[in-house]
Design an enzyme around this catalytic site. Sequence first.
Site, PDB file in Angstrom:
ATOM      1  N   SER A 553     -12.807 -67.205  18.730  1.00  0.00           N
ATOM      2  CA  SER A 553     -12.472 -68.101  17.625  1.00  0.00           C
ATOM      3  C   SER A 553     -13.580 -69.129  17.485  1.00  0.00           C
ATOM      4  CB  SER A 553     -11.141 -68.817  17.901  1.00  0.00           C
ATOM      5  OG  SER A 553     -10.926 -69.867  16.985  1.00  0.00           O
ATOM      6  N   TYR A 566      -5.030 -73.866  23.210  1.00  0.00           N
ATOM      7  CA  TYR A 566      -5.609 -72.743  22.467  1.00  0.00           C
ATOM      8  C   TYR A 566      -7.132 -72.766  22.552  1.00  0.00           C
ATOM      9  CZ  TYR A 566      -6.693 -69.674  18.495  1.00  0.00           C
ATOM     10  OH  TYR A 566      -7.183 -68.668  17.696  1.00  0.00           O
TER      11      TYR A 566
END
Length: 676
Positions: A553, A566
């Site tokens: 990501s 995250y």
Amino acid sequence: MTVPEQLIARSNALGADPRNTNYAGGNTSAKGAVTDPVTGAPTEVLWVKGSGGDLGTLKESGLAVLRLDRLRSLVDVYPGVEREDEMVAAFDYCLHGRGGAAPSIDTAMHGLVEAPHVDHLHPDSGIALATAADGAALTKECFGDRVAWVDWRRPGFQLGLDIAAVKAANPQAIGVILGGHGITAWGATSEECERNSLAIIRTAEEFLASRGAAEPFGPVVPGFEALPEAERHARAAALAPVVRGLASTDQRQVGHYTDGDVVLEFLAREKLAPLAALGTSCPDHFLRTKVRPLVVDLPATAPLEDVVARLKELHGEYRDEYRAYYERHATPDSPAMRGADPAIVLVPGVGMFSFGKDKQTARVAGEFYVNAINVMRGAEAVSTYAPIPESEKFRIEYWALEEAKLQRMPKPKPLAGRIALVTGAASGIGKAIARRLAAEGACVAIADLNASAAAETAAEIGNADKAVAVTADVTDAAAVQAAIDATVLAFGGIDLVVNNAGLSISKPLLETTERDWDLQHDVMAKGSFLVARAAAKAMIDQGIGGDVVYISSKNSVFAGPNNVAYGAAKADQAHQVRLLAAELGGHGIRVNGVNPDGVVQGSGIFAGGWGAQRAAVYGVEESKLGEFYAQRTILKREVLPEHVAAAVFALTGGDLTHTTGLHVPVDAGVAAAFLR
């Protein structure tokens, strides 16, 4: 029904039963009159299954249509058996109209035999008689004068003349047994032709069953019996990557595993080695199974490391023997030697591994060898199995017409022969990646915690030759290993793994619980590690390299608010890419990553609450979150699952062969996430 409709109905009915003929094997025909659009006069034509079709699924577009007067006139210009290959090109000058399938080598058989309807089939029972040492006498005993015998001859124009002559000399006959090959039957109507074909097949079956020996393959050899199912499948999963790597020495292959009772019984019997060494006989069989299989000569209970070592020794010997076979029979005009690796590998107690350029080809090769086992059983039950000579097999395997057929095949897709596993593939980014990899030619295992959704995605992509569903909890090492095992048993091995499974919980630091932290790290950091570790073991055993791709990501490098668990898990994944690229490169395994921006459309993560949480953080409506993300990028474009899939393909599709340890941003330009 019209004559072509009758022919299609008969073909589909015969081809639907594997006792009658093998996949894509045999051909059928019908003769009838049509109006010539040029002269307006009635013209007799032949409808015949064209080259490359399958009887069970044949449609009218798969028929070749030829004028019978012109086809039969070829008899007057036939230059003899030494030049009969020239007659195939002449069939094109006999075609009636445009379109339709290309005429096959068996067209002459159907045109020259004086019968309105003709079937040529490859039933196991018929080939058993055809390959028995005293096949002619057994045919007489089985059928009397209703079925005649035709000595082996390579398919072609002369064989058509031979069968036509035998029919003319035996007006009472309903068909023939073709030595070493199969059967041909005929009839005045389509119904009679089908009845005659089935009568030959069923009569042969009954004859073999009633007259045959109880144990045609000899007694069971102690230690070679089938292992219990769970143990058998575990050993097959451990061996599959090794076997596939060996079978891919010359060209990457996809595999298929078979452990049916027919196979396991053959592998346990005394005559396994001598019968396997004789190879298959029917041309349709050995063109797919090669001249003979590789047979492991160790008992089922031998230690795994001993079996692996012996496989490697036997593979080297097989390649040497295949080259010697080629050199014994090749002429200056022969095509160059093709791959010397086995298409069939037999492991006592475990089963059969078959190989081909794609899953369907590998599966069909295995089906053909099951046919060959049935043929050998039938022949040995009533006589001695005596296939056609090795020299004749070579003439067909390296036939100029067969080589031309291979050259006409379409260029393979970029990922043809590759086997991929994608985690979290039932929705969103994972689903888009799986679809793209399959579209580019890969076989794909759809791994997901949601078994029903994984099955739906696999079904959308295609049948089991293209995609299979595997249930995978990536946080559980045993479940991950089971998913890898399921993949290698489905397709023979594994080449490409995409670590995509993920989830996210958006909370400020002080609200992030230990459970939140553990869950996200278990799924993404630990899960990616477990998947990469299990996949790398299989890839190393294969010895043909591979790809591991992490869907990380932009958050692995971009510090956004309320995102500590995250972002930290994604940063862990990102560094795994670098660490594993450095470690696995020596095995030819490349490890790369993709860093997307937030992908809202189709995302299971965003639909599961992450979208609402992030929308609240940024003060926008959840339905506008994708637009919000787009507006903060340099390109002002929303990132979709298909864009991430395109990056995965770019990394694995063959153009970036020297790239590893790379992270590819797919974020439409987020300056804060630029890699430095």
